[in-house]
Write a protein that holds these residues in place. Structure first.
Motif, PDB file in Angstrom:
ATOM      1  N   PRO A 261     -34.574 -72.159-134.357  1.00 20.88           N
ATOM      2  CA  PRO A 261     -34.896 -70.734-134.166  1.00 20.88           C
ATOM      3  C   PRO A 261     -36.250 -70.550-133.475  1.00 20.88           C
ATOM      4  N   PHE A 262     -36.341 -69.493-132.676  1.00 14.23           N
ATOM      5  CA  PHE A 262     -37.612 -69.123-132.062  1.00 14.23           C
ATOM      6  C   PHE A 262     -37.569 -67.635-131.725  1.00 14.23           C
ATOM      7  N   LEU A 263     -38.728 -67.109-131.363  1.00 14.34           N
ATOM      8  CA  LEU A 263     -38.836 -65.707-130.979  1.00 14.34           C
ATOM      9  C   LEU A 263     -38.869 -65.613-129.466  1.00 14.34           C
ATOM     10  N   SER A 264     -38.053 -64.721-128.920  1.00 19.13           N
ATOM     11  CA  SER A 264     -38.034 -64.508-127.473  1.00 19.13           C
ATOM     12  C   SER A 264     -38.561 -63.111-127.161  1.00 19.13           C
ATOM     13  N   LEU A 265     -39.540 -63.049-126.273  1.00 23.29           N
ATOM     14  CA  LEU A 265     -40.012 -61.777-125.730  1.00 23.29           C
ATOM     15  C   LEU A 265     -39.393 -61.619-124.348  1.00 23.29           C
ATOM     16  N   LEU A 266     -38.516 -60.635-124.201  1.00 28.01           N
ATOM     17  CA  LEU A 266     -37.868 -60.358-122.920  1.00 28.01           C
ATOM     18  C   LEU A 266     -38.529 -59.139-122.304  1.00 28.01           C
ATOM     19  N   VAL A 267     -39.150 -59.321-121.140  1.00 27.34           N
ATOM     20  CA  VAL A 267     -39.880 -58.232-120.493  1.00 27.34           C
ATOM     21  C   VAL A 267     -39.477 -58.172-119.022  1.00 27.34           C
ATOM     22  N   SER A 268     -38.836 -57.076-118.650  1.00 23.97           N
ATOM     23  CA  SER A 268     -38.363 -56.929-117.279  1.00 23.97           C
ATOM     24  C   SER A 268     -38.372 -55.456-116.906  1.00 23.97           C
ATOM     25  N   GLY A 269     -37.800 -55.155-115.749  1.00 20.23           N
ATOM     26  CA  GLY A 269     -37.733 -53.769-115.309  1.00 20.23           C
ATOM     27  C   GLY A 269     -36.812 -52.911-116.146  1.00 20.23           C
TER      28      GLY A 269
ATOM     29  N   THR B 219     -37.403 -54.453-122.586  1.00 21.72           N
ATOM     30  CA  THR B 219     -38.542 -55.033-123.287  1.00 21.72           C
ATOM     31  C   THR B 219     -38.118 -55.189-124.741  1.00 21.72           C
ATOM     32  N   SER B 220     -37.863 -56.417-125.145  1.00 19.66           N
ATOM     33  CA  SER B 220     -37.293 -56.663-126.467  1.00 19.66           C
ATOM     34  C   SER B 220     -37.899 -57.903-127.102  1.00 19.66           C
ATOM     35  N   LEU B 221     -37.992 -57.880-128.415  1.00 19.10           N
ATOM     36  CA  LEU B 221     -38.329 -59.055-129.211  1.00 19.10           C
ATOM     37  C   LEU B 221     -37.061 -59.501-129.925  1.00 19.10           C
TER      38      LEU B 221
ATOM     39  N   THR C 272     -38.165 -53.257-129.665  1.00 19.49           N
ATOM     40  CA  THR C 272     -37.754 -52.791-128.347  1.00 19.49           C
ATOM     41  C   THR C 272     -38.744 -51.735-127.873  1.00 19.49           C
ATOM     42  N   THR C 273     -38.467 -51.108-126.729  1.00 23.49           N
ATOM     43  CA  THR C 273     -39.274 -49.966-126.296  1.00 23.49           C
ATOM     44  C   THR C 273     -38.473 -48.699-126.508  1.00 23.49           C
ATOM     45  N   ARG C 274     -39.173 -47.628-126.843  1.00 19.35           N
ATOM     46  CA  ARG C 274     -38.521 -46.350-127.075  1.00 19.35           C
ATOM     47  C   ARG C 274     -38.423 -45.517-125.787  1.00 19.35           C
TER      48      ARG C 274
ATOM     49  N   ALA D 112     -41.316 -52.403-119.795  1.00 22.25           N
ATOM     50  CA  ALA D 112     -42.610 -52.771-119.227  1.00 22.25           C
ATOM     51  C   ALA D 112     -42.568 -52.796-117.700  1.00 22.25           C
ATOM     52  N   GLY D 113     -41.507 -53.364-117.145  1.00 27.77           N
ATOM     53  CA  GLY D 113     -41.391 -53.423-115.694  1.00 27.77           C
ATOM     54  C   GLY D 113     -41.304 -52.049-115.057  1.00 27.77           C
TER      55      GLY D 113
END
Length: 354
Positions: A129-137, A140-142, A156-158, A162-163
């Motif tokens: 297991p690991f934590l993934s930070l997904l940040v794109s246009g 944006t999710s953990l 997530t973002t509300r 971020a992109g």
């Protein structure tokens, strides 16, 4: 040893790759940035038409680079969700056609799962297991990565991803599209402490805050209000870019580190186009070191959309017997937690239906 040919056409890159486990045998990406830059963002219909014009060239180039024959290919994969429906259809149809013609299993891949797997191509020791930070246009999710196909969204973002925030702030500063790379370049000549922009917080009905969610709408508005105070000829673009970028990086770093510590996860993997951002890399690497965590970033060429990451995700699904029926369609939206809906998970491989 599993060799997968994969196609990625979820947005504005036409990409084809052939991957042997963690080894990228070929990776071709045809970007449409110059086409969409005229409009300040992606035009879906134009993207779909461009994919149609480019897909055969990308397939031929990727194939020629490997020197393989079709008997050595184990499966054909394509991104099927989420993304622009017309664009996804181009890649999926090409992949299904190849699967039928060459009698190979078809594997539909979730685009965000591909971004998670981009780090596997650089770090062969990476294991759940690991934590993934997904940040794109668009995202944006953990994500708590528990196993292949098993994911739990923790943050997530509300509002804007971020992109998207980078693109909109770049527009406010009269910079070109896409905003992320050019703001990163401009920020190198600016002072990140020049303007104290606010980090967004998500209020809960109980009066507290959701620790892992992000909001960039207030930050974007703060940049707008600041820009309005200056005459266009006197706008301190470099300082604003540096201050904005540093605020985003600090915000994402704080939430990511807190989430990893709270869930007892020692490894963090970053994915998506914003993973190329220099400030985010610096902040996360420093914070991870201070808390005795390990953080992995994919190579810059694997941060933006590409087919190598899709192929790498398909390798694990193939090895686990996760194959997709040829009746599978594309989806503009699909939560990552529902990724297993894409597969027939019976013990036997899905047969090719003519």
């Amino acid at each position: 040893m599993t060799i997968i040919l994969a196609i990625e056409t979820s947005c504005d890159e036409t990409a084809v790759a052939i991957v042997n486990n963690n080894l990228v045998l070929s990776s071709v990406v045809s970007s449409q940035i110059d086409l969409h830059r005229l409009y300040g963002g992606v035009v879906p219909e134009m993207a779909s038409r461009q994919h149609l014009e480019t897909i055969n060239f990308c397939l031929e180039k990727a194939w020629q680079e490997t020197g393989l024959n079709w008997s050595e290919i184990d499966g054909i994969a394509a991104t099927v969700a989420p993304g622009l429906v017309g664009a996804l259809m181009v890649g999926m149809t090409a992949a299904k056609t190849l699967a039928i013609v060459h009698d190979k299993p078809f594997i539909g891949i979730h685009h965000l799962e591909g971004h998670i797997y981009a780090s596997y191509l650089a770090e062969s020791d990476l294991k759940p297991p690991f934590l993934s930070l997904l940040v794109s246009g668009g995202h944006t999710s953990l994500i708590h990565v528990q196993a292949c196909g098993k994911y739990q969204q923790l943050g997530t973002t509300r509002d804007d991803a971020a992109g998207e925030a980078f693109d909109k702030v770049a527009r406010l500063l009269n910079l070109s599209y896409p905003g992320g790379p050019i703001i990163d370049r401009m920020a190198k000549d600016g002072n990140p402490q020049a303007f104290p922009f606010p980090e967004g917080k998500i209020s809960l009905p109980t009066g507290g805050f959701h620790a892992y969610d992000s909001s960039f709408s207030g930050l974007k508005t703060a940049v707008l209000r600041l820009v309005e105070k200056f005459e266009p000829d006197n706008l301190p673009v470099a300082d604003i870019a540096a201050s904005f970028q540093d605020t985003v990086a600090r915000s994402l770093t704080r939430r990511t580190i807190n989430c990893a510590l709270d869930y007892g996860l020692k490894t963090i993997a970053i994915g998506g186009g914003v993973a190329a951002n220099s400030a985010l890399r610096n902040h996360l690497e420093t914070a991870a070191k201070n808390h005795h965590l390990t953080v992995y970033f994919p190579p810059l060429k694997l941060c933006t959309d590409n087919a190598a990451m899709i192929a790498r995700a398909a390798v694990d699904h193939y090895d686990l017997g996760h194959f997709s029926d040829l009746s599978l369609g594309v989806r503009s939206r699909l939560p990552l937690s529902e990724v297993m809906q894409l597969y027939n998970t019976s013990d036997s491989a899905v047969s090719i239906q003519n």
